[in-house]
Design a protein around this motif. Structure first.
Motif, PDB file in Angstrom:
ATOM      1  N   SER A   3       0.870  -0.955   0.045  1.00  0.00           N
ATOM      2  CA  SER A   3       0.213  -0.015   0.087  1.00  0.00           C
ATOM      3  C   SER A   3       0.836   1.065  -0.040  1.00  0.00           C
ATOM      4  CB  SER A   3      -0.982   0.101   1.272  1.00  0.00           C
ATOM      5  OG  SER A   3      -0.088  -0.022   2.316  1.00  0.00           O
ATOM      6  N   LYS A   5       0.823   5.674  -0.254  1.00  0.00           N
ATOM      7  CA  LYS A   5      -0.170   6.924   0.101  1.00  0.00           C
ATOM      8  C   LYS A   5      -0.023   7.810  -0.903  1.00  0.00           C
ATOM      9  CE  LYS A   5       0.475   7.333   5.271  1.00  0.00           C
ATOM     10  NZ  LYS A   5       1.027   8.267   6.191  1.00  0.00           N
ATOM     11  N   HIS A   8      -4.706  13.604  -2.456  1.00  0.00           N
ATOM     12  CA  HIS A   8      -5.694  13.952  -3.213  1.00  0.00           C
ATOM     13  C   HIS A   8      -5.915  15.547  -3.250  1.00  0.00           C
ATOM     14  CE1 HIS A   8      -7.657   9.727  -3.936  1.00  0.00           C
ATOM     15  NE2 HIS A   8      -6.594   9.823  -4.665  1.00  0.00           N
ATOM     16  N   PRO A 135     -11.744   8.685  -7.621  1.00  0.00           N
ATOM     17  CA  PRO A 135     -11.565   8.302  -6.423  1.00  0.00           C
ATOM     18  C   PRO A 135     -12.878   9.129  -5.556  1.00  0.00           C
ATOM     19  CG  PRO A 135     -10.004   9.713  -7.352  1.00  0.00           C
ATOM     20  CD  PRO A 135     -10.534   9.226  -8.492  1.00  0.00           C
ATOM     21  N   GLU A 147      -4.112  13.759  -8.351  1.00  0.00           N
ATOM     22  CA  GLU A 147      -3.599  12.753  -7.413  1.00  0.00           C
ATOM     23  C   GLU A 147      -1.961  12.556  -7.729  1.00  0.00           C
ATOM     24  OE1 GLU A 147      -5.591   8.720  -7.105  1.00  0.00           O
ATOM     25  OE2 GLU A 147      -3.932   8.113  -8.143  1.00  0.00           O
ATOM     26  N   LYS A 174      -3.569   3.937  -0.700  1.00  0.00           N
ATOM     27  CA  LYS A 174      -3.864   3.492  -1.824  1.00  0.00           C
ATOM     28  C   LYS A 174      -3.283   1.848  -1.901  1.00  0.00           C
ATOM     29  CE  LYS A 174      -4.673   4.669  -6.668  1.00  0.00           C
ATOM     30  NZ  LYS A 174      -3.999   5.345  -7.725  1.00  0.00           N
ATOM     31  N   HIS A 175      -4.448   0.832  -2.097  1.00  0.00           N
ATOM     32  CA  HIS A 175      -3.982  -0.555  -2.060  1.00  0.00           C
ATOM     33  C   HIS A 175      -3.662  -0.913  -3.391  1.00  0.00           C
ATOM     34  CE1 HIS A 175      -5.029  -0.406   2.079  1.00  0.00           C
ATOM     35  NE2 HIS A 175      -6.009   0.137   1.918  1.00  0.00           N
TER      36      HIS A 175
END
Length: 175
Positions: A3, A5, A8, A135, A147, A174-175
């Motif tokens: 994951s 980061k 946004h 998103p 983003e 964010k995965h």
């Protein structure tokens, strides 16, 4: 599971977004994606995206349509079943070509338009029943979202984007 980061940065004006994109690129931050509710003129150039080659595809598809129309009319009107319609000769393609021009034009446009839609959907990976990837649901109405990935500089990025005119800055896993 890996994951990462991302920031946004949400804007409510397209001119402010354009300025923010230019400032972000000037500061050498990588912009992953920009989500907008409508096309923003010049955004692709500001993001540094390469020119599209879709126009080349449209030209090739139009040539395919023109070739198909030429073959179809020659096969139907000259080779397979020649007819004397209104006293016009049906012995050679070039003698009847002025009458075939509208069909050639329409088939050129038909092939180019329909194959371009299919190409665009395949290139954009859009197909029926595809889940939306935006998103923030506000990006389909009246907000713009940029983003940017975070690399151990979260606080600096948040203050940077607030200074560019963002109305909201969120850090997302964010995965």
């Amino acid at each position: 599971m890996n994951s990462t980061k991302v920031i946004h940065a949400i804007y409510n004006d397209d001119d402010v977004l354009m300025d923010a994109v230019k400032k972000t690129r000037a500061a050498h931050h990588h912009i992953e994606e920009v989500y907008t509710p409508f096309p923003v003129h010049g955004l692709d150039k500001a993001l540094g995206l390469p020119h599209t080659r879709l126009a080349i595809c449209a030209f090739i598809y139009g040539l395919c349509g023109l070739s198909f129309a030429t073959w179809m009319m020659w096969n139907i009107m000259i080779s397979d079943w020649p007819q004397n319609i209104g006293g016009k000769p049906s012995f050679a393609y070039y003698q009847n070509m002025p009458a075939f021009v509208p069909v050639m034009f329409e088939m050129t446009v038909f092939f180019a338009a329909h194959l371009m839609v299919i190409t665009f959907y395949m290139r954009s990976r859009l197909w029926p029943f595809k889940q939306a990837e935006n998103p923030d649901v506000r990006t389909t109405d009246d907000h713009f979202l940029m983003e940017v990935p975070v690399h151990d500089n979260e606080d600096a990025l948040v203050s940077f984007f607030l200074n560019t005119g963002a109305v909201e800055v969120k850090v997302i896993e964010k995965h």
